[in-house]
Motif scaffolding. Structure first.
Motif, mmCIF file in Angstrom:
data_model
loop_
_atom_site.group_PDB
_atom_site.id
_atom_site.type_symbol
_atom_site.label_atom_id
_atom_site.label_comp_id
_atom_site.label_asym_id
_atom_site.label_seq_id
_atom_site.Cartn_x
_atom_site.Cartn_y
_atom_site.Cartn_z
ATOM 1 N N LYS B 231 0.841 -1.209 0.000
ATOM 2 C CA LYS B 231 0.000 0.000 0.000
ATOM 3 C C LYS B 231 0.867 1.247 0.000
ATOM 4 N N SER B 235 0.999 4.134 -2.814
ATOM 5 C CA SER B 235 0.749 5.571 -2.645
ATOM 6 C C SER B 235 1.985 6.385 -3.007
ATOM 7 N N MET B 237 3.902 5.729 -5.475
ATOM 8 C CA MET B 237 3.817 5.865 -6.934
ATOM 9 C C MET B 237 2.878 7.005 -7.310
ATOM 10 N N ILE B 238 1.726 7.078 -6.619
ATOM 11 C CA ILE B 238 0.755 8.120 -6.964
ATOM 12 C C ILE B 238 1.338 9.497 -6.641
ATOM 13 N N VAL B 239 2.004 9.604 -5.486
ATOM 14 C CA VAL B 239 2.593 10.896 -5.118
ATOM 15 C C VAL B 239 3.640 11.311 -6.154
ATOM 16 N N ALA B 278 4.063 13.726 2.555
ATOM 17 C CA ALA B 278 2.718 13.393 2.107
ATOM 18 C C ALA B 278 2.426 11.919 2.360
ATOM 19 N N LEU B 282 -0.423 10.284 4.847
ATOM 20 C CA LEU B 282 -1.421 9.331 4.340
ATOM 21 C C LEU B 282 -1.392 8.036 5.140
#
Lengths: 553, 347
Positions: B231, B235, B237-239, B278, B282
Motif C-alpha cells: 500500500k 501511494s 507511486m501516486i505521489v 505526504a 497518508l
C-alpha cells in the motif's frame, strides 16, 4: 426491544469547543433500515461511532447522554462485546482487511474472540456464503475488486453475528458495479436476514427505495426523522442535500400534490400522464473547434512481459470541449490520463496536446499544457502552506508572473487561507487548493479524476461550478474521469466509454446511456432523468438542464 | 598514466565514485531488475502444494535460524554450500524462475554490498593475517579518508602500479575477496528467509510465531507491516506521479554546468522530502482507521486466542527438524576444528 436508543446525546472531541453532536435523541426498532444523511461535518460519522462504541472506547471524547444498543449501554460494555451485537463497515475496504487470504481474514475476529475451531470453520463459511465470496475463500485479498473487498469487510463483521449493522458510507470508494453489489447485499441482509441497518450515504437516489426511514442531520443535530416520501416532501435542499431528480421534476410540474415520487417507477406512475412525454431537446453539446488533444493509436503496458493495458486508443478532443471518460475500474481510464499528462510514455502511438507530443516535452512545460487534478487531494498536497502549494507549481514550470498567482487566489477565494497548512483544511477546501495549484499555470487542458468523490452535494456543486466557470473563462478543455453519471449527463459534450483497454464508444451522453442498458460491463448506470425519458418512450434526455430551463439545477 | 590517475582532482573524483557506487548500484539493481511489481510480489504470497509448502512455517523459521547460526560460526565455504542447498529448494517452489527473478537481485545486492564495503573498509590487520601477510592495494585514495575507516596498510603493503607506499589508504584486492567470501553468510540467511516468505502465507507465519509464545502484538505488527508495504509503495507511486504532473523532475536531469546540476540535485532532494511527508501523513491516516477496525474485531480482547488453521508438525516436519539439528551439531563441531571456524579472522 429497541435496537438503538439514544437519549439526549452530546459529544465534543477533545480540544474542540464546538459540539460534534448536540442533544441527539433517536430510537431504531429491530429490523429497520435507516438512512443517515447530512452534509460533511453534520455529525453522521460521530453518531455512527457512538452507536458502535468506538466513541468513547477508542476515540475519546466528552460525552453526555446515553446510547443503548439492544438494552446495553455502550459506554459500560467493552468494545469487543459490542462488536458481537453491532457490526461496522467503514468507507475504505483496504483499511479493514488485514490478512492476505480471504478466509483467514474472516477468521481473524473469531480467533481474537477465542471461538472454538469447529464453530469458527462453520461461521467463516456461513458469512462468506452470505456475501457470496465462498467461492473465493482461498483468494489473495489484494486481488479482489473493490466491491469484493468491501463485501469481505461485511463478512468480517457478520462472522461475529451482530444483529445491527452500522455502515459509514460503505460505497463511497467503489465504482458503479461495486456499489450495486454492496447495496444488493445490504438489502438482502436487511430483508431476508432481518438485520437492523443504519447507514450513512451520499448516493440518495440509489438507496432511497431500500430504506424505511431517513434521518437528516445538520450542525450536530437531528433535523428530520421520517419516512422517505415525507422527508422529501418537506425538502432536504435546505440542508445542502441533493434531492432525487424525479422529486425535483415532480415538484416543478406538480408543486401542490400530496404524494412525492422518489423513484423512477413512482414518478412515471404519478406524473406520466401529466408530462405526456418529455419531448425536450437535448442541451446543445459543442463539438466544433479545432482539435486540442489528439491521441493516435496509443498502446501501453506497465511491464515488458505484461499485458497491454491500452490497446490502440484513437481519440480527438476539441478545444473547449468537456469530455467525460467512463468505464469500470481497471478499464484503462486512469492509465490513459497518466499518458495524456506525460507521466508515462507509451510503447506505441502518441498523445499530442496543442500539437506537442507530451512524451517528448521537458517536464517543466507539461504543467502548462495539461493540468491534472488527482482523485485524492492528499496525494497532491505536500507543502507547508497553501501559498507555497500554489507557488510550487509556478516554480516547477518556471513561471514568475505574480498576476497569475493573485488571479487564482481571488478566483477560488483562498486569500484567507494562504498561511494555513493544506492538511488542516476541510476535504472540500483541500480539493479547491489542489485545483488552484494546478490551474495557476493556466494549462490548456484540465484533467479531473473523480473531482467530487468524497465531497457532499453542496461542496461537489461548488467544485463543478468553478470548473464550468473556468472552462468558459479560459477556454479550457476538460477531461473528466468519473463514476457519477449525473455529472456525466449534466456537463459533458461527449462521453468516452473505455472497456478493457479500448474505446467502446464516443458519443453524446444520451446515446451512451441508451447503449449502456445492454452493456453491464461498462459500469454505467444512467441517472433518473434518463430512465424517465426512456420509460415514457420520449426522446432520451441525460441532463436536467432542458427541463429546468437553461442553468444548472 | 600513474600521474594522471593520482592527479589530486581525479583522485578525489574516483574516491567519491568508489565511496558511493556500492549503495547506488544496489538501489539501481533492485529498482531496475526487480522493478516495482517484482518488489511488490515479495509481499504477495501465492500458495502451492509441493513439499516445501507443506512444511510447517515453524520448521522453515528454524531452517533460517540454524543456517544463519552455523553460517556465522564456520568458514565461508560452508555458507556457500548452504546457499546452493537453499537455492536447490527453490526448485520446489511454484514458478521457481519468477521467484529467482525476485530473490536474485536481493542476493546479488548482498554480494555487491559486502564485497564493496570490505574492499574499501576491511581492517588491514584482518586481511594481513587471513591472507598470509599478502595484501595488495589496487588503488590509493586520499589518506584523509582513513578517518572514515577506509583500509590503511602498514609500510610493507604493496600497491599496484606504484610499488611500495608508506601507510597506503585505499582499495584492496584481498578485501574484495574477503568480502565475497563472507557475503555467503549473509546470502545464505537471506535466501532461507526468502524461502519462508515465498512458501508460507504471512498469516500462517504470524500464527506460528504466536504458537512459539511470541506476543500477539508483535506478530500482528509484523503482519500489518508486511501487508502495508504494498500500500505504501502504491501511494508513493501516486505521489510521484502527482509531482510529475505538476512539472517536477523527480530524477534530476543532467547538466554540464556543475552548479546547475548541484541545484537540480538539491531541489530533487527537497521534493523527495516533501513527498515523503505526504506519504507519511497518508499512512498515519490509514493507521488510525486500521487500529479502529482491529479493535472492533476484538483484537487483544482475550489473552487466549483460537486458531483457524491447525498447525501441526507432520512427520516430514519432524524429519526436517532432525536433519536441521544434525546440521547444527555438525556445524558446531566443525567450527571448532582448526582453520574451520569463523573466528579468529577466518572469512
Amino acid at each position: 426491544m429497541k435496537a438503538v436508543e439514544i437519549d439526549n446525546l452530546s459529544i465534543a472531541y477533545f480540544g474542540k469547543h464546538e459540539l460534534a453532536l448536540r442533544g441527539v435523541s433517536l430510537s431504531i426498532d429491530e429490523g429497520e433500515f435507516v438512512l443517515l444523511t447530512g452534509k460533511t461535518g453534520s455529525g453522521k460519522s460521530t453518531l455512527l461511532n457512538a452507536i458502535n462504541g468506538v466513541i468513547p472506547h477508542i476515540i475519546s471524547a466528552d460525552m453526555e447522554g446515553t446510547v443503548r444498543v439492544f438494552g446495553q449501554s455502550t459506554s459500560s460494555t467493552p468494545i469487543h462485546k459490542l462488536s458481537t451485537m453491532v457490526g461496522t463497515v467503514y468507507q475504505t475496504p483496504e483499511n479493514q482487511i488485514f490478512s492476505l487470504i480471504v478466509d483467514d481474514d474472516v477468521a481473524f475476529g473469531l480467533e481474537n474472540m477465542a471461538v472454538p475451531r469447529a464453530e469458527m470453520m462453520q461461521r467463516v463459511e456461513s458469512s462468506l456464503r452470505l456475501v457470496n465470496l465462498w467461492g473465493k475463500k482461498s483468494h489473495p485479498t489484494f486481488l479482489l475488486s473493490g466491491g469484493e473487498k468491501q463485501r469481505l469487510a461485511f463478512a468480517n463483521a457478520l462472522a461475529l453475528r451482530p444483529k445491527l449493522l452500522v455502515l459509514d458510507e460503505p460505497t463511497s470508494q467503489l465504482d458503479s458495479m461495486g456499489t450495486e453489489e454492496v447495496f444488493s447485499l445490504i438489502k438482502s441482509l436487511n430483508e431476508e436476514h432481518r438485520l437492523t441497518v443504519i447507514m450513512s450515504e451520499h448516493k440518495l437516489e440509489r438507496v432511497i427505495n431500500l430504506v424505511d426511514r431517513i434521518v437528516v442531520m445538520d450542525g450536530g443535530s437531528v433535523v428530520m426523522d421520517d419516512e422517505p416520501h415525507r422527508v422529501l416532501k418537506a425538502g432536504i435542499a435546505k440542508y445542502g442535500l441533493e434531492e432525487p431528480q424525479v422529486t425535483l421534476l415532480h415538484k416543478m410540474i406538480n408543486p401542490s400534490s400530496e404524494f412525492i415520487p422518489i423513484t423512477v417507477e413512482e414518478f412515471v406512475e404519478v406524473d406520466g400522464k401529466l408530462v405526456g412525454n418529455l419531448d425536450l431537446d437535448a442541451p446543445p453539446r459543442r463539438t466544433d473547434g479545432e482539435p486540442r488533444v489528439i491521441i493516435k493509436d496509443l498502446f501501453f503496458k506497465y511491464e515488458r512481459n505484461g499485458d497491454w493495458i491500452l490497446k490502440g486508443i484513437n481519440l480527438s478532443i476539441m478545444a473547449g470541449e468537456f469530455v467525460s471518460i467512463v468505464g469500470s475500474n481497471g478499464s484503462g481510464k486512469s492509465t490513459l490520463m497518466n499518458l495524456v499528462s506525460g507521466i508515462y510514455k507509451p510503447q506505441r502511438g502518441q498523445v499530442l496536446v496543442a500539437g506537442v507530443d507530451v512524451s517528448r516535452v521537458p517536464r517543466s512545460r507539461i504543467a502548462s499544457l495539461v493540468g491534472y487534478v488527482f482523485q485524492d487531494p492528499d496525494y497532491m498536497l505536500f507543502n507547508s502552506t497553501v501559498e507555497n502549494e500554489i507557488r510550487f507549481t509556478m516554480s516547477a514550470a518556471n513561471i514568475k508572473d505574480e498576476s497569475l498567482f493573485r488571479d487564482v487566489v481571488d478566483l477560488f477565494g483562498l486569500g484567507g487561507l494562504l498561511k494555513e497548512s493544506p492538511h488542516r483544511l476541510s476535504v472540500g477546501q483541500r480539493r479547491l487548493v489542489s485545483l488552484a495549484a494546478v490551474l495557476v499555470v493556466r494549462p490548456l487542458v484540465l484533467m479531473l479524476d473523480e473531482p467530487t468523490r468524497g465531497l457532499d452535494y453542496e461542496m461537489g456543486e461548488t467544485v463543478m461550478s468553478y470548473v464550468k466557470e473556468l472552462q468558459s473563462k479560459l477556454g479550457l478543455t476538460v477531461l473528466m474521469v468519473t463514476h457519477n453519471m449525473k455529472q456525466v449527463g449534466e456537463y459533458s459534450d461527449r462521453v468516452v466509454v473505455m472497456n478493457r483497454g479500448v474505446v467502446d464508444m464516443v458519443d453524446s451522453a444520451e446515446n451512451v446511456f441508451s447503449a449502456s442498458l445492454g452493456r453491464r460491463e461498462w459500469a454505467v448506470s444512467p441517472p433518473q432523468i434518463f430512465m424517465v425519458s426512456k420509460m415514457l418512450g420520449s426522446k432520451p434526455i441525460a441532463s436536467m438542464r432542458p427541463v429546468m430551463g437553461g442553468g444548472h439545477p | 598514466m600513474i600521474g594522471l590517475l593520482y592527479n589530486p582532482v581525479i583522485n578525489w573524483l574516483i574516491a567519491l565514485v568508489l565511496l558511493f557506487y556500492g549503495p547506488v548500484l544496489i538501489i539501481v539493481l533492485i529498482y531496475k531488475v526487480l522493478g516495482f511489481t517484482g518488489y511488490m510480489s515479495l509481499f504477495k504470497y501465492v500458495g502451492g502444494d509441493s513439499i516445501i509448502y507443506r512444511l510447517d512455517p515453524r520448521t522453515k523459521i528454524l531452517l533460517a535460524i540454524i543456517l544463519t547460526i552455523v553460517a556465522a560460526m564456520t568458514i565461508w565455504w560452508v555458507s556457500a554450500i548452504f546457499l546452493a542447498g537453499v537455492l536447490f529448494l527453490y526448485l520446489f517452489l511454484r514458478d521457481p524462475a519468477a521467484k529467482m527473478r525476485v530473490a536474485g537481485p536481493l542476493i546479488l545486492s548482498a554480494f555487491i554490498g559486502t564485497a564493496w564495503s570490505e574492499s574499501l573498509f576491511a581492517p588491514f590487520s584482518y586481511l594481513y593475517s587471513i591472507f598470509g601477510h599478502h595484501v595488495t592495494f589496487i588503488y590509493l585514495l586520499p589518506s584523509v579518508l582513513s578517518s572514515l575507516g577506509v583500509t590503511q596498510g602498514n609500510s610493507s603493503a604493496s600497491v599496484l602500479l606504484v610499488g611500495k607506499a608508506a601507510s597506503p589508504v585505499g582499495l584492496t584486492w584481498e578485501g574484495f575477496i574477503y568480502g565475497l567470501q563472507i557475503s555467503f553468510r549473509a546470502t545464505a540467511s537471506i535466501a532461507s528467509g526468502l524461502l519462508l516468505i515465498f512458501s508460507a502465507s504471512p498469516s500462517d507465519i504470524l500464527r506460528s510465531l504466536e504458537k512459539s509464545k511470541l506476543p500477539i502484538e508483535l506478530g500482528f505488527t509484523l503482519l500489518l507491516a508486511a501487508s502495508s508495504i504494498p500500500k505504501v509503495l502504491e501511494s508513493s507511486m501516486i505521489v510521484i506521479n502527482a509531482l510529475k504532473a505538476r512539472g517536477v523532475d523527480v530524477v534530476p536531469r543532467g547538466s554540464r554546468n556543475p552548479i546547475v546540476l548541484l541545484r537540480r540535485l538539491g531541489s530533487s532532494f527537497k521534493v523527495v522530502v516533501l513527498s515523503l511527508t505526504a506519504i507519511i501523513i497518508l499512512t498515519l491516516k490509514n493507521a488510525r482507521e486500521i487500529a479502529i477496525a482491529a479493535d472492533l474485531r476484538g483484537f487483544r480482547a482475550n489473552r487466549q486466542r483460537t486458531y483457524y488453521h491447525e498447525l501441526r508438525l507432520t512427520r516430514m516436519d519432524v524429519l526436517t527438524i532432525v536433519i536441521l539439528l544434525l546440521i547444527f551439531a555438525i556445524g558446531i563441531y566443525v567450527s571448532g576444528l582448526p582453520g574451520m571456524g569463523a573466528v579468529p579472522y577466518n572469512p
